[in-house]
Design an enzyme around this catalytic site. Sequence first.
Site, short mmCIF file in Angstrom:
data_model
loop_
_atom_site.label_atom_id
_atom_site.label_comp_id
_atom_site.label_asym_id
_atom_site.label_seq_id
_atom_site.Cartn_x
_atom_site.Cartn_y
_atom_site.Cartn_z
N ARG A 1 0.76 -1.07 -0.13
CA ARG A 1 0.17 0.00 0.00
C ARG A 1 0.93 1.08 -0.06
O ARG A 1 2.33 1.01 0.18
CB ARG A 1 -0.92 0.03 1.16
CG ARG A 1 -0.25 0.18 2.54
CD ARG A 1 -1.29 0.20 3.68
NE ARG A 1 -1.88 1.32 3.51
CZ ARG A 1 -1.89 2.42 4.26
NH1 ARG A 1 -0.75 2.57 4.83
NH2 ARG A 1 -2.84 3.43 4.10
N TYR B 1 -3.01 16.53 11.82
CA TYR B 1 -2.42 15.12 12.28
C TYR B 1 -0.90 14.94 11.07
O TYR B 1 0.07 14.72 11.94
CB TYR B 1 -2.89 14.04 11.98
CG TYR B 1 -2.54 12.91 12.27
CD1 TYR B 1 -2.13 12.39 13.54
CD2 TYR B 1 -2.01 11.94 11.12
CE1 TYR B 1 -1.55 11.13 13.79
CE2 TYR B 1 -1.33 10.63 11.59
CZ TYR B 1 -1.11 10.24 12.73
OH TYR B 1 -0.56 9.24 12.96
N LYS B 2 -0.93 15.41 10.05
CA LYS B 2 0.22 15.14 9.08
C LYS B 2 1.14 16.03 9.30
O LYS B 2 2.62 15.97 8.88
CB LYS B 2 -0.30 15.07 7.58
CG LYS B 2 -0.94 13.75 7.31
CD LYS B 2 -1.51 13.78 5.79
CE LYS B 2 -2.27 12.23 5.37
NZ LYS B 2 -0.90 11.40 5.20
#
Length: 333
Positions: free
Chosen positions: A222, A316-317
């Site tokens: 992924r 969050y990133k």
Amino acid sequence: MSITTRDDHPSTSVLPERIRRFPWPFIAENYRYSANVEPANKVVKTEVGEWGSSLIDIDEYYLEELREREAILERDPSRLQFLPHMRPAIWDAITTLLPAMAKDYPDTMSFTKEGKRCRWRNDLQNLDVQFTVGVDDSLPMGPLRFLGSQIQDDMAFLDKREDALWLDAGVITFAADWSIGFDTGMKFHEIHGPVPRITEERIVSRAEQFLLRLQPGEQYRRTNWTMTIDHRLDTSTETYPQWAHDRSTLAEDPNLPERLHLRVEVQHLVCLPHTGTVLFLIRSYLLPLTDIAKVPAWRENLGHVLAELPDDMAEYKGFIRYRKAASDWLLAG
């Protein structure tokens, strides 16, 4: 968004390898968390090239990144962790990955095995070593650190027990804002607890069930992505004081397009054939906005993704403070 094909831009053939081989992660103008799992070793075509043909990708940064890993481990040995019961899984990984590399790169690598006696040749490192499977002292640096010296990927070993996955070993020198030293011994659910939205949408639960059902020898992959300031692979929580302050100043920096990189992780999920342990390989790629802008479809795609991304995900990133400046620059064309 209109997608430009490679045939429409024949000049893309002269783009540098780092762009032509870059694993572009987006398939739409927006992004939400998803499992996005697919079989490994499947070639993915992009607007300017392709990626994904090998389990272990070796590129022009091979020796440079391995030198960086060694320097990090010398400074901070906590980036390598393993609980004693994971020794068989680590040896399982060695006898899985080295033959795969020899098959994919026969001009520079070879692996032979007779019983438990093995020989590994890596001409890129001028290395020729013989070792015995299961005998830690037969490999320089021990088996886990040795394996980490041969591949650019970070590695995390997920043990299956009590109907759950546990992070019980790994070499993580290029973490994107997390710590192997802190997470070792934790459950899969606990590690992903801080990620917004994925609990409500049951993404972690579904992912864990998928991994628990993997059969020995199966391989999937992924992609994941974020943004990183400067060409810095090591953005672990241990190094946070070295780079965190840049987040608050980058939006006003005229050099933002050169400094800001799209960071893509190609994550391979390998159920090791002898132990059934899930080996989580994390290969990180960095590409600055200035390179992304050389591919018109990518420039527009990333610009829209950044502009549309919900605030909680951007927070969050770690790029909510400068994502508008980045998106504006990309969409300005």
